[in-house]
Design a protein around this motif. Structure first.
Motif, mmCIF file in Angstrom:
data_model
loop_
_atom_site.group_PDB
_atom_site.id
_atom_site.type_symbol
_atom_site.label_atom_id
_atom_site.label_comp_id
_atom_site.label_asym_id
_atom_site.label_seq_id
_atom_site.Cartn_x
_atom_site.Cartn_y
_atom_site.Cartn_z
ATOM 1 N N ALA A 24 -27.438 90.391 62.128
ATOM 2 C CA ALA A 24 -26.503 89.285 61.861
ATOM 3 C C ALA A 24 -26.926 88.062 62.671
ATOM 4 O O ALA A 24 -26.811 86.924 62.206
ATOM 5 C CB ALA A 24 -25.076 89.706 62.212
ATOM 6 N N LYS A 25 -27.444 88.302 63.883
ATOM 7 C CA LYS A 25 -27.850 87.175 64.738
ATOM 8 C C LYS A 25 -28.998 86.376 64.147
ATOM 9 O O LYS A 25 -29.179 85.210 64.472
ATOM 10 C CB LYS A 25 -28.276 87.713 66.119
ATOM 11 N N ILE A 26 -29.844 86.998 63.313
ATOM 12 C CA ILE A 26 -30.979 86.268 62.749
ATOM 13 C C ILE A 26 -30.734 85.921 61.278
ATOM 14 O O ILE A 26 -31.665 85.571 60.547
ATOM 15 C CB ILE A 26 -32.317 87.048 62.917
ATOM 16 N N GLY A 27 -29.479 86.010 60.859
ATOM 17 C CA GLY A 27 -29.145 85.569 59.493
ATOM 18 C C GLY A 27 -29.643 86.505 58.410
ATOM 19 O O GLY A 27 -29.777 86.106 57.252
ATOM 20 N N ALA A 28 -29.914 87.762 58.768
ATOM 21 C CA ALA A 28 -30.305 88.734 57.745
ATOM 22 C C ALA A 28 -29.035 89.304 57.116
ATOM 23 O O ALA A 28 -28.062 89.556 57.808
ATOM 24 C CB ALA A 28 -31.142 89.854 58.358
ATOM 25 N N VAL A 29 -29.056 89.473 55.801
ATOM 26 C CA VAL A 29 -27.863 89.847 55.052
ATOM 27 C C VAL A 29 -28.083 91.223 54.427
ATOM 28 O O VAL A 29 -29.115 91.473 53.805
ATOM 29 C CB VAL A 29 -27.582 88.814 53.940
ATOM 30 N N GLU A 30 -27.071 92.069 54.572
ATOM 31 C CA GLU A 30 -27.214 93.436 54.057
ATOM 32 C C GLU A 30 -26.853 93.521 52.579
ATOM 33 O O GLU A 30 -25.928 92.865 52.104
ATOM 34 C CB GLU A 30 -26.319 94.393 54.856
ATOM 35 N N MET A 31 -27.569 94.362 51.856
ATOM 36 C CA MET A 31 -27.262 94.659 50.459
ATOM 37 C C MET A 31 -27.686 96.109 50.212
ATOM 38 O O MET A 31 -28.027 96.810 51.157
ATOM 39 C CB MET A 31 -28.003 93.709 49.537
ATOM 40 N N GLU A 32 -27.638 96.553 48.976
ATOM 41 C CA GLU A 32 -28.082 97.923 48.711
ATOM 42 C C GLU A 32 -28.648 98.029 47.305
ATOM 43 O O GLU A 32 -27.935 97.895 46.316
ATOM 44 C CB GLU A 32 -26.928 98.912 48.909
ATOM 45 N N ALA A 33 -29.953 98.283 47.243
ATOM 46 C CA ALA A 33 -30.618 98.472 45.954
ATOM 47 C C ALA A 33 -30.549 99.953 45.587
ATOM 48 O O ALA A 33 -30.344 100.793 46.454
ATOM 49 C CB ALA A 33 -32.066 98.010 46.048
ATOM 50 N N PRO A 34 -30.723 100.280 44.313
ATOM 51 C CA PRO A 34 -30.717 101.698 43.942
ATOM 52 C C PRO A 34 -31.980 102.398 44.442
ATOM 53 O O PRO A 34 -33.001 101.758 44.686
ATOM 54 C CB PRO A 34 -30.680 101.664 42.415
#
Lengths: 618, 618
Positions: free
Chosen positions: B62-72
């Motif tokens: 979160a501190k480096i602006g990385a965003v979580e998601m989830e691919a199949p």
């Protein structure tokens, strides 16, 4: 979080392949993307909603002593051979081979895996009960994946399994789960019903389904959010309202299940399991003789009824099913529909399917349209719905093409087992005698089962009891469709936002009013003009202020037109919108509470307390 | 959490199939169970450790602006056909067909999926940079899965992908990730080195590996935890110490990579990429004529050296490789080993393998043992290690079985490209001139790459720049082996607990000293006698007290022998142990801090402040 860092690919138009509103909106608002048929990527917004839902689940499960773990998804077929499901599960099971040509599957559920793990570790009643769950991708090769996340080939599921020495202990855990599920779905802001479900497919004895109710397409109060400029529905011109109604009606009602519930009591069941009150009529009727009559071109009950001029309740429909390969005849009154699940459960059959014309010809010596229960071979089981008991001197097929029999009477002309196998209809009396049945469509979001020894017995999962005697472990299982929750919440919280332009034109546009607990962020903070340094500075101050107070904030820092920012914001659907606009130099921002439509200008110093008051009112 | 509710199947003995200590202990302490070869279930303790590690990652990302998601995980083969990897990935790729007979794979990584998602959503430089990550099960059909979670077929990975308009922007994100990884592994309590890695396999240009260092098997100070009754190592009788040393030596050193690092500088590289300082020697030597000599039965450099009586540095070893199907000759001095990775990277080859005897015969006209660079066809590339430049009047194979040439000189007798292709050896000078190279074994826990346009170019992921010109997106990718972290942390925190019985016998037993940040719980609270009501009540009071103060507590409420409770506790390895024993009636418990071995009796009223002081000292 700065919106410029997010992947939120909103679309200007509804995707053309979507038939249900939740599917359309979750794609259009940039929550998900399909990677291949029935297989989705959860983009950052969807991921956050699912994380929030997972957090709610973890909190509630901790309260009932359920412990999280994680089994693999890639499972050796040997495990499923032990339970017998490798051969019986059918085409929905993904099968593959590894480099050694050993058989593997992708787990659609994990009864076998958990049973094996507990079997290999637990030897004594002292180690029970155990209550384990996981949150994980599951796989079912659906024939027709559809409707966004409602029916997919890869999906996220919470599956829990409990292990007990006796049924009393299972009952306690089952009840714990029932309450935990109610707490979870309530906290998630879902309108749901806990109903009597069908556990047959899982080999279960007792089961309950949790259904998210699909809003009625004609309920304008539910669907429409009117702008401040519109006082009430009555203000909207008739032709605009007609268009709105058509827009609503154009979306398919989602939810593959029908919930039958009592208008006056807590009774609620899946239509597959629903019953209505029935009492056999006590009526003395003189039995007429059987008579064969020609009924040319009569294929249906309606045809026969009008050709012979008899009332529908004096006709009996005869159907043939194959239950685990054996022919079974089903009888119903008139146009009553058979309920396959009830019939299958009564027969305790693993597979039940309608017979082919060839099979019918073999059993009855006649073709569809002229089948009847009279004169069949003695070894053919005949299952009649309870209401057939009230059908005297009935018309039935003559087992000769183009002919029917009149004056048929059970007991004299044929023998049947009487069971409730009909599908109930809306308006029939509720089985508990309170009120009448009403129907609603629902999305299955949870399901709890008492499995008993279905898996422990076949897989040899035994414990020693207090007396050193070996007994199979008693099991329960408990599922929640996590990715499906996203569909359900959007289905229930999709709204048509109706507004009036300064010129007096009415407009409406789709968006989402996410409930607070599952919204990806709490606040959408929008800078109207990112090139205005004062506005930028105020935005940053407010973002820090809100985050410091515990709000999750999505800040739209993109250099885009304000119209496009607002329409994206309506689509994304966060509960609170804070707009830094023209009055930024005065420290004044606009606050909008999405669910109430409340909109107010407030000075930055009063923002936090204003939000507290406005959201408390909800 | 009550231990009676947990599934923690500890074992009395080490599992017989485990060769590395982390594998043995994670099974014996009940953290994991293997479901099939290389496929594990993460039981509740492992799940908690991984959840804690995931939380650390999420905070740092979160501190480096990385965003979580989830691919199949289940991916259509078409995606991988676009990148070309469907055909080149080899047997490690799990391949399957769905019910329509379409080709699918189980994703081993997600470059293609993320590239596709971004390609389909991002059209302008204004939408970049993007930095997305996910935490998810990945699949590789390893030929020889082994060593617990170190090499598995299903594993949990954090994989991140960044998307940029230019390399400057990629460099910034790459550096952000480097720092984030260092923060994550430091917080996780791991001893690690960030080293120069090989990005060749991923098509990358720049890469760094993060290696968890495997403790030296002979470092007794690291491995042994002495009981209070033993003052120092010197107290332990020689024969006991010898047994302890043998016990340590019996475990395979885990970590499949060797890290070469400077004794005095920050230089550190995977042995595959490591170089040492080299300067060509300026030495005038008179060239002798080539002479063919019989060298019967000489197959190796050592054979030739002793048969002809020449020093090793005057012999040249000739090897043949097939690089993308083309023969390539490699020359090294004496017994220097070729480094395949360096050679492959220099050749920019996709595949490099040693040639077969048949291929050697075709190129050289001779068999292995007599190969040499003199007189080869002109189109055969000869790559010589830099050190070959210092080899004058050398002995080389004569390309005739049983014969060598003496007096061979580069330039006159053969022509080569001089490149660093040798494997460095411990003790050689560090390439930065500071100190000498030392070797350590390491477990790869993270890897960051600059991918460039490897995937965007082949998959058509382009953006329009400021001038409306189309260009491929520049990418980076960033992985962490999440399940492998569990192996790494146990490998580094496994300990032999040495104690002395009242009779004076020395005992030692394996256990884990989990670092605070990754321990499944902070405190192991043990009731010695669960049938003692006072002890039970005090246990509950202390559990509430500790949980209220923010400690995660595992309470051993099982009705088991105290010895078995303590040995389970040593295995499980929580940082703090609180024992409710004989002095329960006085409100006194025993506190033990695992890492320091400190053990103290304390009244329940002083427990929290005592813990605060004792753990602050660490």
């Amino acid at each position: 979080m700065k919106q410029s860092n997010m992947l939120i690919p909103t679309l200007r138009e509804m995707p053309s392949d979507a038939q249900v509103i939740s599917h359309a909106l979750m794609v259009r608002a940039g929550y998900v993307r399909q990677v291949s048929a029935g297989i989705y990527a959860y983009l950052p917004l969807a991921n956050r909603t699912m994380q929030k839902f997972k957090a709610i689940m973890r909190e509630e499960f901790a309260k009932i002593g359920a412990v999280e773990m994680e089994a693999p998804a890639l499972l050796t077929a040997d495990l499923w051979r032990e339970s017998g499901r490798y051969d019986t599960y059918g085409a929905d099971l993904y099968r593959l081979k590894n480099r050694d040509q050993s058989d593997f599957i992708l787990g659609p559920t994990h009864e076998e895996t958990l049973t094996m793990l507990v079997r290999d570790s637990v030897k004594s009643y002292k180690q029970l009960p155990l209550n384990l769950y996981q949150i994980q991708a599951k796989y079912r090769d659906e024939k027709r994946p559809r409707n966004g996340l409602l029916r997919t080939r890869e999906f996220i599921m919470k599956d829990g399994y409990s292990f007990h020495q006796d049924y009393e202990s299972l009952d306690v855990t089952y009840e714990d789960y029932r309450k935990a599920y109610e707490a979870i779905f309530t906290r998630a802001g879902l309108d749901f019903k806990a109903i009597i479900g069908d556990g047959g497919a899982m080999g279960g004895k007792d089961s309950q389904e949790f259904m998210a109710i699909t809003p009625d397409r004609t309920d304008l109060d539910h669907w429409l959010v009117l702008d401040k400029s519109i006082a009430s529905l009555e203000d909207i011109p008739a032709e605009v309202l007609e268009n709105i109604k058509q827009e609503l009606a154009a979306w398919m009602v989602s939810g593959e299940d029908t919930v039958a519930y009592s208008s006056e009591s807590a009774y609620a069941a899946n239509l597959e399991m629903a019953t209505s009150a029935y009492q056999q009529k006590t009526k003395v009727v003189s039995q007429e003789p059987l008579e064969k009559v020609a009924t040319p071109d009569c294929q249906t009950i309606d045809d026969v009824k009008s050709f012979l001029g008899v009332p529908e309740e004096q006709t009996i429909k005869t159907l043939l099913f194959m239950a685990d390969g054996q022919p079974v005849v089903a009888l119903l009154v008139g146009n009553d529909q058979v309920n396959d699940v009830k019939l299958k459960n009564y027969l305790a059959a693993d597979f039940l399917e309608p017979a082919s014309p060839e099979q019918a010809l073999e059993v009855f010596g006649a073709n569809f349209g002229s089948l009847g229960p009279v004169g069949l071979a003695e070894d053919i089981r005949i299952i009649a719905d309870r209401k057939v008991q009230d059908c005297h001197n009935a018309v039935v097929g003559a087992n000769q093409d183009g002919y029917h029999l009149t004056g048929a009477n059970a007991g004299r002309d044929f023998t049947a087992e009487y069971v409730d196998i009909r599908e109930v209809r809306e308006g029939e009396p509720s089985p508990d005698g309170k009120g009448v049945l009403k129907f609603a469509r629902g999305i299955e979001i949870g399901h709890i089962f008492k499995l008993g020894t279905r898996y422990s017995a076949s897989m040899g999962a035994n414990i020693l009891d207090e007396n050193g005697r070996s007994q199979p472990i008693i099991m329960g299982c408990y599922g929640i469709g996590v990715s499906r929750i996203l569909s359900a919440v959007i289905e229930q919280h999709a709204r048509l936002f109706v507004s009036k332009t300064p010129k007096g034109d009415y407009k409406y546009a789709w968006g989402i009013n996410f409930p607070k607990e599952l919204a990806p962020y709490d606040v959408h903070l929008i800078t109207v003009n990112v090139k205005d340094d004062q506005a930028q500075a105020l935005t940053q101050t407010i973002e820090d202020q809100l985050q410091g107070a515990g709000y999750d904030v999505l800040t739209d820092d993109r250099n885009e037109r304000v119209g496009s920012k607002f329409s994206d914001s309506d689509l994304i659907g966060l509960p609170i919108r804070v707009t830094v606009g023209k009055k930024a130099s005065e420290g004044i921002v606009e606050v909008k509470i999405k669910t109430t439509g409340d909109s107010i200008e407030v000075h930055q110093d009063n923002l936090l307390e204003t939000l507290e008051i406005l959201t408390k009112e909800n």
